[in-house]
Design an enzyme around this catalytic site. Structure first.
Site, short mmCIF file in Angstrom:
data_model
loop_
_atom_site.label_atom_id
_atom_site.label_comp_id
_atom_site.label_asym_id
_atom_site.label_seq_id
_atom_site.Cartn_x
_atom_site.Cartn_y
_atom_site.Cartn_z
N ASP A 183 -0.36 18.89 -21.23
CA ASP A 183 -1.08 17.62 -21.25
C ASP A 183 -0.29 16.70 -22.17
O ASP A 183 -0.31 16.88 -23.40
CB ASP A 183 -2.51 17.83 -21.75
CG ASP A 183 -3.30 16.52 -21.80
OD1 ASP A 183 -2.67 15.44 -21.81
OD2 ASP A 183 -4.55 16.58 -21.85
N ARG B 74 -16.72 12.68 -32.93
CA ARG B 74 -16.05 13.83 -32.33
C ARG B 74 -16.57 15.06 -33.07
O ARG B 74 -15.94 15.61 -33.94
CB ARG B 74 -14.53 13.71 -32.46
CG ARG B 74 -13.93 12.61 -31.64
CD ARG B 74 -13.60 12.96 -30.19
NE ARG B 74 -14.67 12.86 -29.23
CZ ARG B 74 -14.48 12.57 -27.94
NH1 ARG B 74 -13.29 12.32 -27.48
NH2 ARG B 74 -15.48 12.54 -27.10
N TYR C 18 0.83 -1.20 0.00
CA TYR C 18 0.00 0.00 0.00
C TYR C 18 0.87 1.26 0.00
O TYR C 18 0.63 2.19 -0.76
CB TYR C 18 -0.90 -0.02 1.24
CG TYR C 18 -1.91 1.10 1.30
CD1 TYR C 18 -3.17 0.95 0.73
CD2 TYR C 18 -1.60 2.31 1.91
CE1 TYR C 18 -4.10 1.96 0.77
CE2 TYR C 18 -2.53 3.34 1.96
CZ TYR C 18 -3.78 3.15 1.40
OH TYR C 18 -4.70 4.17 1.44
N PHE D 185 -9.85 19.51 -24.41
CA PHE D 185 -10.28 18.12 -24.47
C PHE D 185 -11.54 18.03 -23.61
O PHE D 185 -11.70 18.80 -22.68
CB PHE D 185 -9.17 17.16 -24.00
CG PHE D 185 -9.62 15.73 -24.13
CD1 PHE D 185 -9.77 15.17 -25.39
CD2 PHE D 185 -9.96 14.98 -23.02
CE1 PHE D 185 -10.24 13.87 -25.53
CE2 PHE D 185 -10.43 13.68 -23.16
CZ PHE D 185 -10.57 13.12 -24.41
N THR D 186 -12.44 17.09 -23.94
CA THR D 186 -13.76 17.04 -23.27
C THR D 186 -13.66 17.07 -21.74
O THR D 186 -14.27 17.92 -21.08
CB THR D 186 -14.52 15.76 -23.68
OG1 THR D 186 -13.64 14.65 -23.54
CG2 THR D 186 -15.01 15.83 -25.12
N PHE E 151 -22.24 12.44 -24.80
CA PHE E 151 -21.79 11.49 -25.82
C PHE E 151 -21.47 10.13 -25.23
O PHE E 151 -21.49 9.13 -25.93
CB PHE E 151 -20.57 12.04 -26.58
CG PHE E 151 -19.37 12.28 -25.70
CD1 PHE E 151 -19.21 13.49 -25.04
CD2 PHE E 151 -18.42 11.30 -25.52
CE1 PHE E 151 -18.11 13.70 -24.22
CE2 PHE E 151 -17.32 11.50 -24.71
CZ PHE E 151 -17.17 12.71 -24.04
N LYS F 243 -2.71 6.30 -22.48
CA LYS F 243 -2.12 6.59 -23.80
C LYS F 243 -0.60 6.60 -23.67
O LYS F 243 0.07 5.76 -24.25
CB LYS F 243 -2.62 7.95 -24.30
CG LYS F 243 -4.13 7.99 -24.59
CD LYS F 243 -4.51 9.35 -25.17
CE LYS F 243 -6.00 9.57 -25.26
NZ LYS F 243 -6.67 8.80 -26.30
N1 F0G Z 1 -6.17 14.55 -22.17
C1 F0G Z 1 -6.20 14.07 -23.42
C2 F0G Z 1 -5.50 14.81 -24.51
C3 F0G Z 1 -6.90 12.89 -23.70
O1 F0G Z 1 -6.92 12.45 -24.96
C4 F0G Z 1 -7.55 12.21 -22.66
C5 F0G Z 1 -8.32 11.00 -22.91
C6 F0G Z 1 -7.49 12.75 -21.37
C7 F0G Z 1 -6.79 13.91 -21.16
C8 F0G Z 1 -8.17 12.07 -20.22
O2 F0G Z 1 -7.47 10.92 -19.86
O3 F0G Z 1 -9.13 9.06 -20.27
O4 F0G Z 1 -7.11 8.72 -18.84
O5 F0G Z 1 -8.97 10.12 -18.04
N2 F0G Z 1 -8.65 10.61 -24.04
C9 F0G Z 1 -9.38 9.38 -24.33
C10 F0G Z 1 -9.69 9.30 -25.80
C11 F0G Z 1 -10.60 9.18 -23.49
O6 F0G Z 1 -10.36 8.33 -26.18
O7 F0G Z 1 -9.25 10.13 -26.60
P1 F0G Z 1 -8.22 9.64 -19.22
#
Ligand code: F0G
Length: 482
Positions: free
Chosen positions: A223, A389, A80, A132-133, A455, A266
């Protein structure tokens, strides 16, 4: 750069790895695909993997691991607090980014949550190349304002500009002028800018942004979720980077920033995330939120196995031959689609191939979600799952008005080292068929519309019976083929 040259006329991207574990795929017949799309409310997020042939929804958490990553998972130190695995990860991050402090999180959006909670307050602006979303959602939840300052070229779907993810420095200065430096929470640069087609920024542009931030005492946050692709493009497209190693470009990138956060789903081909910080005081402000929301400071919600895999995956990211497969396959797919007249985002970026639904089906109004309609049609025609998208991925204004997206895209992600070239060719073939039959495609309308991140789990139906007509045409052209 892969140095292999071809003797024949048709050079193809060449994998510098071999496949040693396989997973059987299933391609249901077209009638069943229509049934499954209907059950999923025409939302590709709601499909089940068993019903999917090629899953190009995302590259997130589904990249193929290397043998060395898998091996490292077996020696993870399960504890832990204070696990040796955590120390290895922390050491690896210090080594490649040169930032002393690290906070682990369960995934990328958790980093955004923590950064927004600590740095954003009501009315403060966060200038960024593009949102980003999840980033935007966290900033606006804190009452902050997102200012998108991508260069004009970034929003041109057809372009030869190699760095469409660049920030417009003039717009950055004007935004700082408008809010005053104290009105800016931080400046955010996103590598491999996701929502505009995985488009990179140049190292030079990052240096220019960094200078403006320094002049004004504003922290610069990177990022780095899609950093691997950005590094590859820096190296191959930016003259002064050609003689640098990927590791050197990484360090130069990091040296320009105050904070680097990433989704390890990623970056590093594992699952998890984290925030690297240069400044001790900022680190100490964010630190209490990790045990509160994520997990203890030496795992932050990640399993030790994933942390081991991540440490190795980060090291492998420094190897050009380990990061070039994604961008090279994407470039191949983009070229092949262009040859067949299918509208795609150019130049090819990272992450995936982005089909321009706005031009593909220009007879469908944005209010009927052309990118969502094309993603549904593609699944029916091929069993391939892509991701909308476009306008569906936006959120309505508080008064209920739609925000029409700048671009209507269907993203066909290329998880790293997962698909073969023949599978890419199949995707190209079905997209070309769909393009020739594009007039059959109709729009979508909501039947269930969530207020936040709609979405992910909203449900829609076709505005007419166009999907049955598409299936009939498929049978006419392909006979009893799957
Ligand atoms: N920033 C970027 C540029 C991303 O593409 C993503 C996630 C995140 C932050 C958030 O990271 O999913 O680990 O919480 N992109 C995924 C996609 C969801 O399908 O493009 P996460």
């Amino acid at each position: 750069m892969a140095t292999v040259k071809f003797y024949g006329n048709e050079p193809v991207p060449l994998e510098m790895h071999k496949v040693r574990i396989v997973q059987k795929l299933n391609l249901p017949p077209v009638e069943r695909r229509l049934e499954k799309m209907t059950e999923a409310g025409n939302n590709t997020f709601l499909l089940r993997n068993d019903d999917i042939f090629l899953d190009m929804l995302t590259d997130s958490g589904v990249n193929a691991m290397s043998d060395r990553q898998q091996a490292a998972m077996m020696v993870a130190d399960d504890s832990y607090a204070g696990s040796a695995t955590y120390s290895r990860l922390e050491h690896q991050l210090r080594d490649i980014f040169g930032m002393h402090y690290f906070l682990p999180t369960h995934q990328g959006r958790a980093c955004e949550h923590i950064l927004a909670k600590v740095l954003v307050s009501p009315g403060k602006a966060v200038p960024m190349n593009y949102h980003f979303t999840t980033t935007k959602a966290h900033i606006t939840l804190q009452g902050g304002v997102v200012e998108e300052l991508v260069s004009d070229a970034g929003l041109e779907v057809v372009s030869v500009n190699p760095f469409k993810g660049n920030m417009d420095i003039g717009k950055l200065r004007a935004t700082i002028e408008k809010y005053g430096p104290e009105g800016i929470a931080f400046v955010r640069m996103e590598s491999g800018t996701n929502l505009i087609g995985g488009q990179p920024f140049s190292l030079q542009n990052l240096a220019d942004v960094s200078n403006v931030c320094k002049e004004n005492g504003i922290p610069l946050v990177l990022d780095a979720s899609l950093l691997a692709d950005n590094l590859y493009f820096n190296k191959t497209r930016e003259e002064h980077c050609k003689s640098l190693s990927i590791r050197e470009i990484t360090r130069r990138t990091a040296d320009l920033c105050d904070v680097i956060y990433f989704s390890a789903r990623k970056l590093g081909c594992a699952r998890g995330g984290g925030i690297c910080v240069r400044d001790q005081a900022l680190f100490e402000k964010m630190r209490p939120l990790v045990p509160l929301y994520e997990g203890f400071l030496t795992y932050g919600g990640m399993s030790v196995r994933e942390m081991e895999a991540l440490a190795v995956g980060l090291e492998e990211t420094m190897d050009e031959e380990m990061i070039n497969q994604g961008p090279q396959f994407i470039a191949y797919m983009v070229d092949q689609l262009q040859e067949r007249g299918v509208p795609v985002i150019t130049p090819a970026g990272g992450l995936g191939c982005h089909v321009d639904a706005g031009r593909f089906i220009d007879h469908i109004p944005q209010a009927q979600y052309p990118a969502g309609a094309l993603a549904a049609a593609l699944y029916i025609a091929s069993g391939i799952r892509g991701m909308e998208r476009g306008t569906l991925s936006e959120q309505r204004e508080p008064d209920g008005r739609e925000i029409f997206a700048n671009m209507e895209l269907v993203r066909l992600a290329m998880p790293r080292r997962v698909f073969t070239l023949s599978q890419v060719k199949y995707a190209v073939d079905r997209l070309a068929w769909l393009y020739d039959n594009r007039k059959l495609i109709g729009g979508l309308q909501f039947i269930e519309e969530p207020e936040v991140l709609r979405f992910f789990y909203g449900r829609l139906k076709p505005v007419s019976d166009w999907q049955n007509k598409l299936v009939a045409k498929f049978r006419e052209d392909f006979g009893d083929s799957l």
